[in-house]
Enzyme design. Structure first.
Site, mmCIF file in Angstrom:
data_model
loop_
_atom_site.group_PDB
_atom_site.id
_atom_site.type_symbol
_atom_site.label_atom_id
_atom_site.label_comp_id
_atom_site.label_asym_id
_atom_site.label_seq_id
_atom_site.Cartn_x
_atom_site.Cartn_y
_atom_site.Cartn_z
ATOM 1 N N TYR A 150 -5.595 5.675 5.004
ATOM 2 C CA TYR A 150 -5.874 4.251 4.790
ATOM 3 C C TYR A 150 -4.631 3.590 4.228
ATOM 4 O O TYR A 150 -4.058 4.080 3.249
ATOM 5 C CB TYR A 150 -7.041 4.112 3.802
ATOM 6 C CG TYR A 150 -7.434 2.690 3.482
ATOM 7 C CD1 TYR A 150 -8.078 1.903 4.430
ATOM 8 C CD2 TYR A 150 -7.182 2.141 2.231
ATOM 9 C CE1 TYR A 150 -8.451 0.591 4.130
ATOM 10 C CE2 TYR A 150 -7.560 0.838 1.923
ATOM 11 C CZ TYR A 150 -8.192 0.071 2.880
ATOM 12 O OH TYR A 150 -8.571 -1.217 2.582
ATOM 13 N N ASP A 245 3.092 6.352 2.215
ATOM 14 C CA ASP A 245 2.242 5.421 1.480
ATOM 15 C C ASP A 245 1.821 6.140 0.200
ATOM 16 O O ASP A 245 0.923 6.986 0.204
ATOM 17 C CB ASP A 245 1.029 5.049 2.349
ATOM 18 C CG ASP A 245 0.038 4.158 1.603
ATOM 19 O OD1 ASP A 245 0.167 4.015 0.367
ATOM 20 O OD2 ASP A 245 -0.874 3.631 2.258
ATOM 21 N N LYS A 273 -1.246 0.320 -7.552
ATOM 22 C CA LYS A 273 -2.076 0.939 -8.589
ATOM 23 C C LYS A 273 -1.336 1.203 -9.911
ATOM 24 O O LYS A 273 -1.234 0.325 -10.752
ATOM 25 C CB LYS A 273 -2.720 2.220 -8.036
ATOM 26 C CG LYS A 273 -3.628 1.935 -6.824
ATOM 27 C CD LYS A 273 -4.403 3.123 -6.388
ATOM 28 C CE LYS A 273 -5.153 2.931 -5.091
ATOM 29 N NZ LYS A 273 -6.353 2.101 -5.144
HETATM 30 N N1 HOZ Z 1 -9.792 0.791 -1.287
HETATM 31 C C1 HOZ Z 1 -9.985 1.269 -2.615
HETATM 32 C C2 HOZ Z 1 -10.422 2.695 -2.570
HETATM 33 N N2 HOZ Z 1 -9.587 3.559 -1.832
HETATM 34 C C3 HOZ Z 1 -10.889 0.372 -3.444
HETATM 35 C C4 HOZ Z 1 -12.334 0.444 -3.147
HETATM 36 C C5 HOZ Z 1 -13.182 -0.615 -3.842
HETATM 37 O O1 HOZ Z 1 -12.817 -1.132 -4.891
HETATM 38 O O2 HOZ Z 1 -14.228 -0.920 -3.285
#
Ligand code: HOZ
Length: 433
Positions: A150, A245, A273
């Site tokens: 992702y 990433d 993060k």
């Molecule tokens: N995309 C993040 C987790 N890999 C955040 C998910 C969220 O806060 O819903």
């Protein structure tokens, strides 16, 4: 000691019910809605150290850590103190500030591939910007990404994506033009032969390969020995860029990220993060000759009103200062390994097929015999069992990511007693699954 009394969640339920009329799905980001694990999400009231308190007063040991940033523990006193001082000077400048130089130097010193860095506001922004740069630098349009990785929610990456996309079973999102993803090619993670084939089938057309060097968005998956090395060689052979990433793994797998841990230096890196210490931030950086193409140094346009925000820079600087102290990564490694080994042992004792592992402050557990090398393997995990495990752990005062397809995170604030209590909870819950 976190209480394991039966959960009272009436306030959480009332707030979340109201939220569903106000915001799509009642949330500001999908995974936190608990769709894949069932039940209603708990609504947070405050966080401190390794713990969360919800609006009904329940306390939990937290292994989400606001999805990664809270590696020093939530609301670390030194971070709060630095932020309080920074607040006095204002919340946003929209102009150069020295704090940017300080954090940029820290990032450049720590991350082997980064000679120059641009700050943005999220991991998504970092990845969409790095993709434009990859294309501009190489003059090529196609990229290779991996199934289950992702890289945020920009159109070009919503192909076989992990995290919320995998959690909700939405392989392709409506609203993404076919033409936008036609140049995004995918390969299974840990499959060098597939990458080699794609590079050979598209000679001179691949701008680069982007990946999570340790996957956290289809559960926790590690690179097989030789995989990262192989990608480095293949990309060099084809004059394509290699992009790590490290939004999740940066300053978590090691101070210098996965690239420092594995000794493989990509051309470009994305971060987020941890470098914002809990405030919204992202960054991308890499070789100076490539980064010099970014406007205003070069012609590749990318901008942001809140980029380099003084509060985010302050929280990031203090967080990295704390992480740099002697013994921090040894402590994170040992805490997380005790947890991960313990969870696997409990699963075996209670008769469940399970596999998983950890590196530094990142871990995962799948309910399948494994091994899990890629997203297809991860999908063999018993999702129904994971849901019941998740709910049971919540009732025992342990907050895990509400998706099988997310890694777990520990922090410097997690104590041996927290880990012991978590394993005792897992024993209780797994015995009932
Ligand atoms: N995309 C993040 C987790 N890999 C955040 C998910 C969220 O806060 O819903």
């Amino acid at each position: 000691m976190v209480s394991t009394a039966p959960l009272k969640t009436s306030k959480s339920e009332a707030i979340f019910t109201a939220a569903q009329d106000l915001m799509p799905g009642g949330v500001s980001s999908p995974v936190r809605a608990f769709k894949s694990v069932g039940g209603q999400p708990i609504v947070f009231d405050h966080v401190k150290g390794a713990y969360i308190w919800d609006v009904d007063g329940n306390q939990y040991i937290d292994y989400v850590g606001t999805w990664g940033p809270a590696i020093c523990g939530h609301a670390h006193p030194e971070v709060l103190q630095a932020l309080a001082a920074a607040l006095e000077k204002g919340t946003s400048f929209g102009a150069p500030c020295q704090l940017e130089n300080v954090l940029a130097e820290m990032v450049i010193d720590a991350v082997p591939s980064i000679e120059m860095v641009r700050f943005v506001n999220s991991g998504t922004e970092a990845c969409m910007s790095v993709l434009r740069l990859m294309r501009a630098f190489t003059g090529r349009d196609k990229i290779i990404k991996f199934e289950g990785c992702y890289h945020g929610h920009a159109d070009m990456f919503l192909v076989q994506a992990g995290s919320g996309v995998a959690t909700l079973g939405l392989p392709d999102s409506p609203g993404v033009p076919k033409a936008t993803t036609a140049t995004t090619l995918t390969a299974p993670y840990n499959d060098l032969a597939a990458v080699k084939a794609l590079l050979e089938e598209n000679p001179g057309e691949i701008a680069g390969v982007i990946l999570e060097p340790v996957v956290g968005n289809s559960g926790f998956i590690t690179p097989d020995p030789g995989f990262l090395e192989g990608l480095r060689e293949l990309t060099q052979q084809h004059d394509a860029l290699l992009v790590f990433d490290e939004v999740m793994t940066g300053f978590r797998i090691a101070y210098g990220g996965a690239q420092a841990k594995f000794g493989i230096t990509p051309d470009l890196t994305t971060l987020g993060k941890i470098i914002g210490g809990g405030l919204p931030v992202g960054a991308y950086g890499g070789r100076k000759d490539i980064m010099s193409m970014i406007a205003p140094a070069g012609p590749v346009y990318q901008a942001g009103t809140l980029s380099g925000n003084p509060l985010a820079m302050t929280a990031g600087i203090k967080t990295l200062e704390i992480l740099k102290r002697p013994g921090t990564y040894e402590q994170l490694e040992s805490t997380t390994k005790t947890l991960s080994d313990g969870l696997l042992a409990v699963a075996r004792e209670t008769g469940h097929a399970a596999c998983g592992g950890s590196i530094s402050a990142m871990f995962g557990l799948f309910f399948t015999e494994g091994p899990v090398h890629n997203f297809e393997d991860a999908k063999q995990s018993d999702l129904n069992k994971f849901s019941r495990f998740h709910r049971g752990m919540l009732e025992q005062g342990v907050y895990l990511a509400p998706s099988q397809y997310e890694a777990g995170f520990t922090s410097l604030a997690h104590t041996a007693a927290d880990i012991e209590q978590t394993l005792a909870a897992a024993r209780t819950v797994m015995a009932t699954l």
